[in-house]
Design a protein around this motif. Sequence first.
Motif, PDB file in Angstrom:
ATOM      1  N   ALA A  99      48.641  34.547  34.064  1.00  0.00           N
ATOM      2  CA  ALA A  99      49.314  35.834  33.871  1.00  0.00           C
ATOM      3  C   ALA A  99      50.412  35.636  32.836  1.00  0.00           C
ATOM      4  CB  ALA A  99      49.888  36.337  35.193  1.00  0.00           C
ATOM      5  N   THR A 100      51.121  36.715  32.539  1.00  0.00           N
ATOM      6  CA  THR A 100      52.268  36.609  31.636  1.00  0.00           C
ATOM      7  C   THR A 100      53.580  36.533  32.399  1.00  0.00           C
ATOM      8  OG1 THR A 100      52.434  39.009  31.417  1.00  0.00           O
ATOM      9  CG2 THR A 100      51.086  37.844  29.783  1.00  0.00           C
ATOM     10  N   THR A 101      53.561  36.863  33.682  1.00  0.00           N
ATOM     11  CA  THR A 101      54.767  36.798  34.513  1.00  0.00           C
ATOM     12  C   THR A 101      54.436  36.119  35.833  1.00  0.00           C
ATOM     13  OG1 THR A 101      54.452  38.898  35.702  1.00  0.00           O
ATOM     14  CG2 THR A 101      55.525  39.001  33.534  1.00  0.00           C
ATOM     15  N   GLU A 102      55.460  35.538  36.445  1.00  0.00           N
ATOM     16  CA  GLU A 102      55.272  34.893  37.742  1.00  0.00           C
ATOM     17  C   GLU A 102      54.924  35.912  38.814  1.00  0.00           C
ATOM     18  OE1 GLU A 102      57.841  32.109  40.834  1.00  0.00           O
ATOM     19  OE2 GLU A 102      58.240  31.951  38.681  1.00  0.00           O
ATOM     20  N   ASP A 103      55.541  37.100  38.756  1.00  0.00           N
ATOM     21  CA  ASP A 103      55.249  38.134  39.750  1.00  0.00           C
ATOM     22  C   ASP A 103      53.776  38.521  39.718  1.00  0.00           C
ATOM     23  OD1 ASP A 103      57.836  38.199  40.646  1.00  0.00           O
ATOM     24  OD2 ASP A 103      58.412  39.988  39.523  1.00  0.00           O
ATOM     25  N   ASP A 104      53.210  38.679  38.515  1.00  0.00           N
ATOM     26  CA  ASP A 104      51.794  39.024  38.407  1.00  0.00           C
ATOM     27  C   ASP A 104      50.914  37.910  38.961  1.00  0.00           C
ATOM     28  OD1 ASP A 104      52.302  41.488  37.337  1.00  0.00           O
ATOM     29  OD2 ASP A 104      51.645  41.012  35.304  1.00  0.00           O
ATOM     30  N   ALA A 105      51.246  36.672  38.645  1.00  0.00           N
ATOM     31  CA  ALA A 105      50.443  35.545  39.131  1.00  0.00           C
ATOM     32  C   ALA A 105      50.448  35.489  40.655  1.00  0.00           C
ATOM     33  CB  ALA A 105      50.967  34.236  38.541  1.00  0.00           C
TER      34      ALA A 105
END
Length: 341
Positions: A99-105
């Motif tokens: 992902a591009t962000t930790e939250d998305d991952a």
Amino acid sequence: MKVAVLSFAHVHAATYLQLLCERSDIELITADPDANPADPTRGRALADELGVTYHSSYEAVLAEQPRAVIITSETARHRELVELAAAAGCHILCEKPLATTEDDARAMIDACEQARVSLMTAYPVRFHPAFSALRHSLTDGSLGQLLAVHGVNNSSPPALERSWFADPALAGGGAIMDHTVHIADLLDVLLNGEQPTHVYAVANNHISATDNESAEGIETAGLITLTYPRGLTATIDCSWSHPATHPTWGGLSLTCVTERALAEFDAFPPLLTGYDTPHATPRWEPSATDLNAAMLNSFLTAARTGQRAHPDGHAGLRTLQTALAAYESLHTGQPATITAA
């Protein structure tokens, strides 16, 4: 077994499609609705060229209940497609970075765990038999303690083929996001998931990311230094430094310094070098190991049997955290710290 490929945006999508077309044990279905209809390298044009079944929407593909899904979209769109596929009960192979962000991952990992499906991150280099041999030689004690690692992952700028790689909103960054994660994954394997405590990064954008514009705002060369709790130091050269005329698209290597030896790994060593007279270019015949095929085989076997696929989403999260810490370091000019995943 029915297998779906969602989006052809990534440079690896066509390779995966070709490899899947060669298999007699799967039924392949695809969708790439975000493609420009005039682009012959994507969408229905590519599907027709390869002779694979194509649908106009992701929902239409998932309505056919594939057992496995491969996601090769722009990185920022991974979460949406992973959540759609997980809700449909599909096992998932997602292109790197996760992902591009930790939250998305984390949301992607949670969605797959709640749906009880596998989430695999596309790191093919760990399937190289020479890397397996390196790992064995470092873990059997014969070389002594691992002291330092230098990793190199260089290529030509992928934005020469897919312009979105130079768009930080879609790619999450430039060369650091694109290439740090491959080496970070190999370190993750060698160190059994241990994460660095500090990440320091330097970068520049002196190399053009595309044919017709400068790389302003996108780093095209980077050097990352990782410090681990045990005192081990690793460096990663993650640059888009190969010119378009280079005989190969890219390369990846590791140099491991141990107490008793210097161990080296080259993922794409030349089998034969020479000169192509008709095209007036160097020629480089690579070794025969097909890492993408090995990765796909591992994923499809796991999907068919219901086993957990590796590298999983947590491995993808750990490597993403390393890349994001590198960007934090670039912003502050100081080493960034990582909170363990």
